[in-house]
Design an enzyme around this catalytic site. Structure first.
Site, PDB file in Angstrom:
ATOM      1  N   HIS A   1       0.816  -1.229   0.000  1.00 51.60           N
ATOM      2  CA  HIS A   1       0.000   0.000   0.000  1.00 51.60           C
ATOM      3  C   HIS A   1       0.849   1.279   0.000  1.00 51.60           C
ATOM      4  CE1 HIS A   1       0.531  -0.503   4.320  1.00 51.60           C
ATOM      5  NE2 HIS A   1      -0.471  -1.355   4.444  1.00 51.60           N
TER       6      HIS A   1
ATOM      7  N   HIS B   1      -7.907   6.131   1.703  1.00 48.93           N
ATOM      8  CA  HIS B   1      -6.490   5.950   2.019  1.00 48.93           C
ATOM      9  C   HIS B   1      -5.559   6.847   1.221  1.00 48.93           C
ATOM     10  CE1 HIS B   1      -7.690   2.346   4.219  1.00 48.93           C
ATOM     11  NE2 HIS B   1      -6.468   2.282   4.696  1.00 48.93           N
TER      12      HIS B   1
ATOM     13  N   ASP C   1      -7.107  -4.275   0.643  1.00 46.19           N
ATOM     14  CA  ASP C   1      -6.731  -4.234   2.062  1.00 46.19           C
ATOM     15  C   ASP C   1      -7.991  -4.318   2.916  1.00 46.19           C
ATOM     16  OD1 ASP C   1      -4.974  -4.220   4.184  1.00 46.19           O
ATOM     17  OD2 ASP C   1      -4.799  -2.047   4.284  1.00 46.19           O
TER      18      ASP C   1
ATOM     19  N   LEU D   1      -6.120   4.768  10.452  1.00 47.91           N
ATOM     20  CA  LEU D   1      -6.858   3.947   9.496  1.00 47.91           C
ATOM     21  C   LEU D   1      -6.514   2.482   9.692  1.00 47.91           C
ATOM     22  CD1 LEU D   1      -6.544   6.067   6.222  1.00 47.91           C
ATOM     23  CD2 LEU D   1      -8.592   5.745   7.613  1.00 47.91           C
ATOM     24  N   SER D   2      -7.516   1.630   9.506  1.00 49.13           N
ATOM     25  CA  SER D   2      -7.330   0.196   9.713  1.00 49.13           C
ATOM     26  C   SER D   2      -7.946  -0.565   8.554  1.00 49.13           C
ATOM     27  CB  SER D   2      -7.971  -0.237  11.038  1.00 49.13           C
ATOM     28  OG  SER D   2      -7.785  -1.617  11.245  1.00 49.13           O
ATOM     29  N   GLY D   3      -7.247  -0.571   7.430  1.00 51.16           N
ATOM     30  CA  GLY D   3      -7.758  -1.288   6.272  1.00 51.16           C
ATOM     31  C   GLY D   3      -8.942  -0.587   5.642  1.00 51.16           C
TER      32      GLY D   3
END
Length: 409
Positions: free
Chosen positions: A232, A272, A294, A328-330
């Site tokens: 990413h 993202h 992701d 951020l978490s995925g």
């Protein structure tokens, strides 16, 4: 039915009234399939003197290679990083549900976890061909635990690791074996990382650079040791700086091995990565861009709290955070959504957007002769799309595995 006389006796299916993605262009040609593979019609006509046994009208739709997701942490309530007695049933559920998003192959991804999770989960996720039961499993993507504490993102700090002196044996002890592993994400600035990269690539495992504070020189050394992917891009790494662009600088580096270029994952979910950053990356190195979701276990679910490995994740609208933080978490965007957003954000061609989700990940994994292409002899894994790139149907090995429900009058 894929080899020899068995394949030759299989029925020939001709998909008509379509535009097929081949050689970087959308062509008004028919797609011919037999025995699970893409067929060369000229050989059928002139060598076998046969015609199609069945014709299917595609209504003017686009036929593109099936999407390949090399970074997906779970979805629909399933967390690949949660140890259970029946991990396989969760993988199977996700494999089935992502068919509606055009995904025909994927790499289940485990985030940083305790050793016992790796030892219990990895043996339960074997490589598996796709079919009516779901998308094929190409191998596991291990994201961590050998990553930077500073750029750990949603990975739990308590379970991060550095390489011990006997680094590759440390890797084996951590994961409990590498039989089902296809990709490992690590931070190249960690001590002994270069020898680990060389050992993993010698086994045919793709090494990805990510969750890292590496400078460009360290990243270039990692690529020279065998690394081929960036996890990413822009997320969980040093930001681009004109005097040392860090890992991002690999996109235009002139110190990569001759004949090789770097691939890089992009989460094009509209959260993202700013559209301007998407455009910068794509225009700098379009042939290396690999769309990834992701996706976290909250994919397909609503707002609320969910898990991701050892962490709790809170979903608010289109965004997933580590609970109680702004980290951020995925993502909760499926692959077809990422393709459409990428197309809109970059202004690239439809062909480029589709190849970023199919051909490029196949090339990354060395599967471009079988997957990510509609060339003759390739696996007949493909997705049927309307002009707005919404999925109408998904095929694996020439077999219909998902189809949109038509609106009823």
């Amino acid at each position: 039915m894929r080899g020899g006389q068995g394949a030759a006796r299989a029925p020939v299916i001709q998909f008509t009234n379509c535009r097929i993605l081949r050689g970087g262009a959308l062509l008004r040609e028919d797609l011919w399939v037999r025995g699970g593979r893409i067929l060369d019609p000229e050989k059928l006509f002139f060598e076998e003197r046969r015609v199609a046994d069945e014709q299917r009208d595609c209504g003017g739709c686009i036929l593109a290679p099936g999407f390949i997701d090399v970074q997906i942490n779970g979805g629909f309530g399933v967390d690949f990083s949660q140890a259970s007695e029946d991990v396989g049933s969760g993988v199977a559920l996700v494999a089935r549900r992502i068919l509606s998003h055009g995904v025909t192959s994927f790499c289940p991804t485990l985030v940083t976890s305790p050793l016992e999770v790796y030892h219990k989960v990895l043996p339960q996720i074997p490589v598996k061909s796709g079919g009516p039961h779901g998308a094929g499993v190409l191998g596991v993507h291990l994201e961590g635990p050998f990553i930077s504490r500073e750029k750990r993102g949603a990975h739990p700090e308590a379970h991060l690791r550095s390489f011990e002196a006997d680094a590759f044996q440390d890797v084996l002890a951590t994961y409990g074996g590498l039989d089902n592993v296809r990709i490992v994400t690590l931070a190249p600035e960690l001590g002994h990382s270069q020898e680990v990269i060389r050992a993993l690539t010698a086994l045919g495992i793709c090494v990805s650079l990510g969750h890292s504070v590496a400078d460009l020189g360290t990243a270039e050394e990692a690529v020279q040791s065998g690394a081929t992917f960036i996890t990413h891009l822009f997320n969980a790494m040093l930001p681009f700086h004109h005097r040392d662009p860090g890992i991002v600088g690999l996109l235009t580096s002139d110190r990569l091995p001759a004949g090789r270029h770097i691939f890089y994952g992009m989460i094009a979910d509209g959260i993202h990565t700013n559209p301007a950053a998407l455009r910068i990356a794509h225009r700098a190195h379009p042939k290396g861009l690999v769309l990834v979701t992701d996706a976290v276990p909250a994919l397909g679910l609503g707002n609320g709290r969910h898990t991701l490995g050892q962490q709790e994740v809170e979903v608010d609208g289109l965004t997933a955070y580590v609970a109680g933080t702004n980290t951020l978490s995925g993502s909760i965007a499926p692959m077809d959504t990422c393709v459409r957003h990428f197309l809109q954000a970059t202004g690239c061609s439809v062909e480029s957007a589709l190849e970023a989700a199919s051909l490029h990940p196949a090339q990354l994994l060395g599967l471009e002769k079988r997957k990510g292409t509609l060339d003759f002899g390739a696996d007949a894994d493909f997705v049927v799309l309307d002009d707005s790139l919404h999925v109408r149907a998904t095929y694996i090995s020439g077999e219909l595995v998902w189809q949109v429900e038509e609106a009823r009058p």
